[in-house]
Structures are given as C-alpha cells and as structure tokens.
Design a protein around this motif. Sequence first.
Motif, PDB file in Angstrom:
ATOM      1  N   GLY A  67      41.163  35.157  31.381  1.00  0.00           N
ATOM      2  CA  GLY A  67      39.965  34.504  31.885  1.00  0.00           C
ATOM      3  C   GLY A  67      39.129  35.418  32.760  1.00  0.00           C
ATOM      4  N   ALA A  68      37.898  35.005  33.018  1.00  0.00           N
ATOM      5  CA  ALA A  68      36.970  35.842  33.776  1.00  0.00           C
ATOM      6  C   ALA A  68      37.327  35.935  35.253  1.00  0.00           C
ATOM      7  CB  ALA A  68      35.549  35.300  33.617  1.00  0.00           C
ATOM      8  N   ASP A  69      38.034  34.952  35.781  1.00  0.00           N
ATOM      9  CA  ASP A  69      38.408  34.970  37.192  1.00  0.00           C
ATOM     10  C   ASP A  69      39.676  35.774  37.408  1.00  0.00           C
ATOM     11  OD1 ASP A  69      36.264  33.323  37.906  1.00  0.00           O
ATOM     12  OD2 ASP A  69      37.420  31.502  37.487  1.00  0.00           O
ATOM     13  N   ARG A  70      39.803  36.328  38.598  1.00  0.00           N
ATOM     14  CA  ARG A  70      41.049  37.008  38.946  1.00  0.00           C
ATOM     15  C   ARG A  70      42.167  35.983  39.089  1.00  0.00           C
ATOM     16  NH1 ARG A  70      36.854  39.844  41.086  1.00  0.00           N
ATOM     17  NH2 ARG A  70      36.880  42.095  40.649  1.00  0.00           N
ATOM     18  N   PRO A  71      43.411  36.391  38.865  1.00  0.00           N
ATOM     19  CA  PRO A  71      44.522  35.428  38.888  1.00  0.00           C
ATOM     20  C   PRO A  71      44.628  34.713  40.228  1.00  0.00           C
ATOM     21  CG  PRO A  71      45.226  37.525  37.970  1.00  0.00           C
ATOM     22  CD  PRO A  71      43.856  37.747  38.510  1.00  0.00           C
ATOM     23  N   ASP A  72      44.984  33.443  40.149  1.00  0.00           N
ATOM     24  CA  ASP A  72      45.177  32.610  41.337  1.00  0.00           C
ATOM     25  C   ASP A  72      46.433  33.084  42.063  1.00  0.00           C
ATOM     26  OD1 ASP A  72      45.906  30.595  43.139  1.00  0.00           O
ATOM     27  OD2 ASP A  72      45.142  28.993  41.856  1.00  0.00           O
ATOM     28  N   PRO A  73      46.321  33.516  43.334  1.00  0.00           N
ATOM     29  CA  PRO A  73      47.498  33.998  44.067  1.00  0.00           C
ATOM     30  C   PRO A  73      48.609  32.953  44.154  1.00  0.00           C
ATOM     31  CG  PRO A  73      45.492  34.618  45.222  1.00  0.00           C
ATOM     32  CD  PRO A  73      45.082  33.676  44.132  1.00  0.00           C
ATOM     33  N   ASP A 121      38.638  45.093  29.773  1.00  0.00           N
ATOM     34  CA  ASP A 121      38.583  45.561  31.155  1.00  0.00           C
ATOM     35  C   ASP A 121      39.011  44.468  32.129  1.00  0.00           C
ATOM     36  OD1 ASP A 121      37.678  48.018  30.311  1.00  0.00           O
ATOM     37  OD2 ASP A 121      35.566  47.621  30.753  1.00  0.00           O
ATOM     38  N   VAL A 122      38.516  43.256  31.906  1.00  0.00           N
ATOM     39  CA  VAL A 122      38.881  42.126  32.768  1.00  0.00           C
ATOM     40  C   VAL A 122      40.370  41.837  32.659  1.00  0.00           C
ATOM     41  CG1 VAL A 122      38.606  39.635  33.076  1.00  0.00           C
ATOM     42  CG2 VAL A 122      36.588  41.085  32.774  1.00  0.00           C
ATOM     43  N   LEU A 123      40.885  41.796  31.428  1.00  0.00           N
ATOM     44  CA  LEU A 123      42.306  41.513  31.226  1.00  0.00           C
ATOM     45  C   LEU A 123      43.170  42.561  31.910  1.00  0.00           C
ATOM     46  CD1 LEU A 123      44.637  39.986  29.816  1.00  0.00           C
ATOM     47  CD2 LEU A 123      44.213  41.409  27.800  1.00  0.00           C
ATOM     48  N   CYS A 124      42.832  43.835  31.740  1.00  0.00           N
ATOM     49  CA  CYS A 124      43.650  44.900  32.342  1.00  0.00           C
ATOM     50  C   CYS A 124      43.691  44.782  33.862  1.00  0.00           C
ATOM     51  CB  CYS A 124      43.124  46.272  31.922  1.00  0.00           C
ATOM     52  SG  CYS A 124      43.483  46.708  30.200  1.00  0.00           S
ATOM     53  N   GLU A 125      42.551  44.508  34.477  1.00  0.00           N
ATOM     54  CA  GLU A 125      42.566  44.362  35.933  1.00  0.00           C
ATOM     55  C   GLU A 125      43.391  43.152  36.348  1.00  0.00           C
ATOM     56  OE1 GLU A 125      39.555  43.465  39.642  1.00  0.00           O
ATOM     57  OE2 GLU A 125      38.785  44.667  37.975  1.00  0.00           O
ATOM     58  N   ASN A 126      43.250  42.047  35.617  1.00  0.00           N
ATOM     59  CA  ASN A 126      44.027  40.855  35.944  1.00  0.00           C
ATOM     60  C   ASN A 126      45.530  41.101  35.785  1.00  0.00           C
ATOM     61  OD1 ASN A 126      41.643  39.535  36.441  1.00  0.00           O
ATOM     62  ND2 ASN A 126      41.679  38.297  34.577  1.00  0.00           N
ATOM     63  N   VAL A 127      45.894  41.856  34.757  1.00  0.00           N
ATOM     64  CA  VAL A 127      47.304  42.179  34.541  1.00  0.00           C
ATOM     65  C   VAL A 127      47.831  43.020  35.693  1.00  0.00           C
ATOM     66  CG1 VAL A 127      48.892  43.509  33.088  1.00  0.00           C
ATOM     67  CG2 VAL A 127      47.272  41.917  32.047  1.00  0.00           C
ATOM     68  N   GLU A 327      40.887  53.003  37.403  1.00  0.00           N
ATOM     69  CA  GLU A 327      40.547  53.061  35.986  1.00  0.00           C
ATOM     70  C   GLU A 327      39.544  54.184  35.755  1.00  0.00           C
ATOM     71  OE1 GLU A 327      41.562  51.479  33.451  1.00  0.00           O
ATOM     72  OE2 GLU A 327      42.474  49.610  34.098  1.00  0.00           O
ATOM     73  N   PRO A 328      39.576  54.825  34.577  1.00  0.00           N
ATOM     74  CA  PRO A 328      38.561  55.820  34.274  1.00  0.00           C
ATOM     75  C   PRO A 328      37.166  55.216  34.369  1.00  0.00           C
ATOM     76  CG  PRO A 328      40.311  55.853  32.633  1.00  0.00           C
ATOM     77  CD  PRO A 328      40.546  54.659  33.497  1.00  0.00           C
ATOM     78  N   GLU A 329      36.194  56.079  34.653  1.00  0.00           N
ATOM     79  CA  GLU A 329      34.832  55.602  34.821  1.00  0.00           C
ATOM     80  C   GLU A 329      34.403  54.822  33.586  1.00  0.00           C
ATOM     81  OE1 GLU A 329      30.360  57.372  35.745  1.00  0.00           O
ATOM     82  OE2 GLU A 329      32.096  58.688  35.704  1.00  0.00           O
ATOM     83  N   GLY A 330      33.794  53.655  33.827  1.00  0.00           N
ATOM     84  CA  GLY A 330      33.329  52.816  32.734  1.00  0.00           C
ATOM     85  C   GLY A 330      34.402  51.935  32.136  1.00  0.00           C
ATOM     86  N   ARG A 331      35.654  52.021  32.633  1.00  0.00           N
ATOM     87  CA  ARG A 331      36.733  51.235  32.037  1.00  0.00           C
ATOM     88  C   ARG A 331      37.241  50.163  32.991  1.00  0.00           C
ATOM     89  NH1 ARG A 331      39.353  54.607  28.302  1.00  0.00           N
ATOM     90  NH2 ARG A 331      40.978  53.060  28.011  1.00  0.00           N
ATOM     91  N   GLY A 332      36.765  50.160  34.227  1.00  0.00           N
ATOM     92  CA  GLY A 332      37.203  49.141  35.167  1.00  0.00           C
ATOM     93  C   GLY A 332      36.495  47.829  34.903  1.00  0.00           C
ATOM     94  N   ALA A 333      37.015  46.760  35.514  1.00  0.00           N
ATOM     95  CA  ALA A 333      36.415  45.438  35.329  1.00  0.00           C
ATOM     96  C   ALA A 333      35.370  45.226  36.409  1.00  0.00           C
ATOM     97  CB  ALA A 333      37.475  44.353  35.380  1.00  0.00           C
ATOM     98  N   GLY A 334      34.173  45.766  36.228  1.00  0.00           N
ATOM     99  CA  GLY A 334      33.105  45.549  37.183  1.00  0.00           C
ATOM    100  C   GLY A 334      32.669  44.096  37.192  1.00  0.00           C
ATOM    101  N   GLU A 335      31.938  43.721  38.241  1.00  0.00           N
ATOM    102  CA  GLU A 335      31.505  42.334  38.347  1.00  0.00           C
ATOM    103  C   GLU A 335      30.556  41.968  37.215  1.00  0.00           C
ATOM    104  OE1 GLU A 335      32.913  40.136  40.295  1.00  0.00           O
ATOM    105  OE2 GLU A 335      34.184  41.830  40.843  1.00  0.00           O
ATOM    106  N   ALA A 336      29.783  42.953  36.725  1.00  0.00           N
ATOM    107  CA  ALA A 336      28.893  42.650  35.607  1.00  0.00           C
ATOM    108  C   ALA A 336      29.693  42.272  34.365  1.00  0.00           C
ATOM    109  CB  ALA A 336      27.995  43.860  35.316  1.00  0.00           C
ATOM    110  N   VAL A 341      31.791  38.064  30.628  1.00  0.00           N
ATOM    111  CA  VAL A 341      32.940  37.350  30.069  1.00  0.00           C
ATOM    112  C   VAL A 341      32.915  35.885  30.496  1.00  0.00           C
ATOM    113  CG1 VAL A 341      35.460  37.164  30.110  1.00  0.00           C
ATOM    114  CG2 VAL A 341      34.377  39.407  29.858  1.00  0.00           C
ATOM    115  N   ALA A 342      32.588  35.643  31.761  1.00  0.00           N
ATOM    116  CA  ALA A 342      32.557  34.270  32.272  1.00  0.00           C
ATOM    117  C   ALA A 342      31.524  33.425  31.540  1.00  0.00           C
ATOM    118  CB  ALA A 342      32.255  34.280  33.770  1.00  0.00           C
ATOM    119  N   LEU A 343      30.344  33.978  31.301  1.00  0.00           N
ATOM    120  CA  LEU A 343      29.291  33.220  30.615  1.00  0.00           C
ATOM    121  C   LEU A 343      29.707  32.871  29.196  1.00  0.00           C
ATOM    122  CD1 LEU A 343      26.129  35.151  31.857  1.00  0.00           C
ATOM    123  CD2 LEU A 343      26.818  32.828  32.492  1.00  0.00           C
ATOM    124  N   GLY A 344      30.307  33.846  28.498  1.00  0.00           N
ATOM    125  CA  GLY A 344      30.736  33.580  27.133  1.00  0.00           C
ATOM    126  C   GLY A 344      31.838  32.545  27.059  1.00  0.00           C
TER     127      GLY A 344
END
Length: 470
Positions: A67-73, A121-127, A327-336, A341-344
């Motif tokens: 999901g677009a949100d970071r995992p719930d602690p 990118d979002v999934l990797c950061e969440n993982v 993460e390498p440049e351009g591969r991180g989960a930026g807010e954009a 992802v959230a809108l979709g």
Amino acid sequence: MKPMAHLGVGIGWRPEIADAVARLDGLDWVEVVAENICPGHLPEALQRLRERGTRIVPHGVSLGLGGADRPDPQKLAALGERAVALGAPLVTEHIAFVRASSPVLEAGHLLPVPRTRDALDVLCENVRIAQDALPVPLALENIAALFSWPGEEMTEGQFLTELVERTGVRLLIDVANLHTNRVNRGEDPAAVLDAIPLEALAYVHVAGGVERDGVWHDTHAHPVPPVVLDLLAELRSRVEPAGVLLERDDDFPPEAELAGELTAIREVVTAGRTAAEGSGARPDAGGPDTVRGPAPDTAAQAARAAAPESGAAPEPGSAPEPDSGPEPEGRGAGEAARTRVALGQAALLSALVAGTPVPEGFDRARIRVQVRALAAKRADVVAKVAPELPGILGGPDPYRKAFLAYAKGRPMTAGYRRDALDFAEHLLIQDLPADPAARRRLTAWWRERAGARPPRRIVRWARTLAGRAA
C-alpha cells in the motif's frame, strides 16, 4: 541471509480442523493467521502443538506492505509479538495492498499492486521498515489476482527479483497463485520460477480453487487440483523447498481427505528428491536442517548474477543481503511516488467497494467479477464474526440478501467486527427485520456489543431522512 531452517510438510491451522490437525500423522509444522490469535491466550489446541515441538509460523494478512502508506507500527509490533510468543523462525505476509487512507477504505481482501517502478519503490521502503521492526526474518507471498493493472512496467519475475535484490527479503511462493494468474492474467508460471531467485525461497503454499466462466477463483475451499501439484513438481525440479504447506480455509473435508492431500504433497517433494539423487545432481549443502537453492546456472539467474547493479554474484544458496545504505538515486520511495501510488490505489479501491467509476485502462468485466467476489467475501466473514446475525434474520439466504443490499455503496472502513455492528444498526434504523421478535433480538445483540442503547425512533427517522437528502 542465513539458510532457512527445515520445516517439512505442514498445514494451515484453523480452529475448525484443530482436532484433525492434532491427529495427522507425520505433520511437521503449521501456519496460523497472525491476526486470529492473541499471544497471551493461545487456543489450547495450538498450545498443545507447540508443547509437542510442532513449529508454528504466523502468517499476516493485514499489513498491506504494497500500500501507499508506510506500515502501521502497531500492526508491526503485534506481528512481532506473535512471532516471539510462538517461537517462530520467521513471519510471513503478502505483496499486496488492502486499504486506502484518503478516503479511508478497507478492501477486506488482498489486492495486487501494479508492477511499476513507483509501486516497487514504495514496496521496498515498506519492506525495509518492516524488517527493521520485526524480531525474525520476513518472507513475502505472491498473491492471486483476478485482474491486471494497466501500464505495468515489469513482469512478475522481474518485480519479485528486484524486490529481493533491493531488500534481501525472503519469498513465500504460492504455486496455486501462480496457476490462478496463469488463467486470469495469462502469465507463465514456469517463466516466473525461472526468473526469481529461488535461493531466497522460504517455503511454498499449495491450495485449491475452482474455475467459473473462464476465471479461476483461489477459494482455499476446494481440493488441490492436479495442475497445482504439477506446478509444485515444477518448482521442486529447480530447488528443494524448506517447507511446503497446505492451505484450507473453508468447506473443510473429512480428516482422511486432508491427510490424503498432505500425502500427495509429500510424494511430490519426495519424488523430486529421488529424481535429483538418481540424476547424480549435487545434493543440497548444509545437512538435513538447511535447504539451499541451486547455483545460478540458468540463463536468467546468470544474467542476474552478472548484472552491474547486483554487485558480486551471490554465494550459491544465499540470497542477496539488503543494502544497509540509502537507495540508489531515483530508486527510493519519494513522497511523489507514494502520492501517485496512493491515487491509483484509492481510485481502484473506490470502484471496487464504493461503486465509483472504474479507472481507465482496467478490464471492466474483471473488475465486476472482483466487486462481486469482495462483497460475497465480506458477507461471509461478517457471518463468521457475528454468527448470530443469520439466525436472527431467518437464515443464511435472508441474511445474505440483507447484507449485500446494505454493503452496496457502504464500504468497510474499520474492519469486520465494526462492519457487523454497522450492519445491525443500519437494519434497526430501517425498522428491520419486519418481525418484532427478531427486531428485539437484533436490538439486544447490538446493545450488548455496542455498549449503548440503539438509536430511538426519532433519531432513526432523522438519520434516514439525512441519508436520503445526501
């Protein structure tokens, strides 16, 4: 990444089959839905299995790491507590999204993430967030899907491979889901198995389903078909899995049938081992308690090992370690990326559960199938959470008709238990059920669980008029 501990052949533990599971010969381990247990109050049957030395692995269904949100602690902490309470060697979850936060919508089901750079990118950061919070290793499962996202940029194999390379997460491969996606999305299971890093395999799921009108439904309520056992054999020809588990969630068969399915699974795994030994293949290193993948000798694996972004080729039998740096440049989960992802996901989920228009590019026929499947599952789960409701409403059919009418245009926002209360309140507002005795029973049921008096008639009228105006 350390080699996986040997698990063997197991079954998904469910309260309905607890006694049968306790009697199954040769059962090596069980998996339990993490959200269905409380660490301080394990069911007696599950506690007895643990005392017998049966390994227990918690399997989460609500994190929504795709999901677009970071995992719930809090959800992460709860999953970790269950792993510790069960003495589990790992925990598992899904590559899926289950909710949207703006507006707040709950799917009540695992939905596929788009295979795009943004979603990855979002999934990797969440993982990574989940891995940092959990006390044991994490493995993620490929899910079954009824539809595809438009504009996907990667295959399933590419998506899973890069996920492992960037995070070091383990994989839980469900071969029944591979078959589901073959029927529903035209994907080749063998191509997925050829592409993914099987050295990262934690264990395997096997389950049954049914095909209706050209759509495969991953029901977990039907026998395992031969085609799924064939896929297990396909996987076994490539690697010896540390564990294989039979999932069954509904329409539980007699104990003898469960035992027969486990025997069939065990025979596939054993036949694969015998074939490997007969061919003179090098046995897996590490002794009986470890299972390692093959050296990267296929073209896909060799290409992965030689790829510049992968670094040095991994040791045979060890998955790539996650990079502890940024993460390498351009591969991180930026807010954009998260926003896109959230809108979709919100637009799709709203179409699935709130009746809004289907976003452009989706197969509308398949989305209609998913809408019906989600509504049916929601009705079934609410009936399990609140089994008194079908009885109060005159049986399964009247209950189902009333619930589906209520659910149309009223998405779930706070889980199934809240959904059951909201459904009951909706009926009372409408002065339903028509039978006064049944309405009194429903009022008493609602009052006992809601902790307040049902709304008075004048309040019900006001709410009804306000709803009509809206």
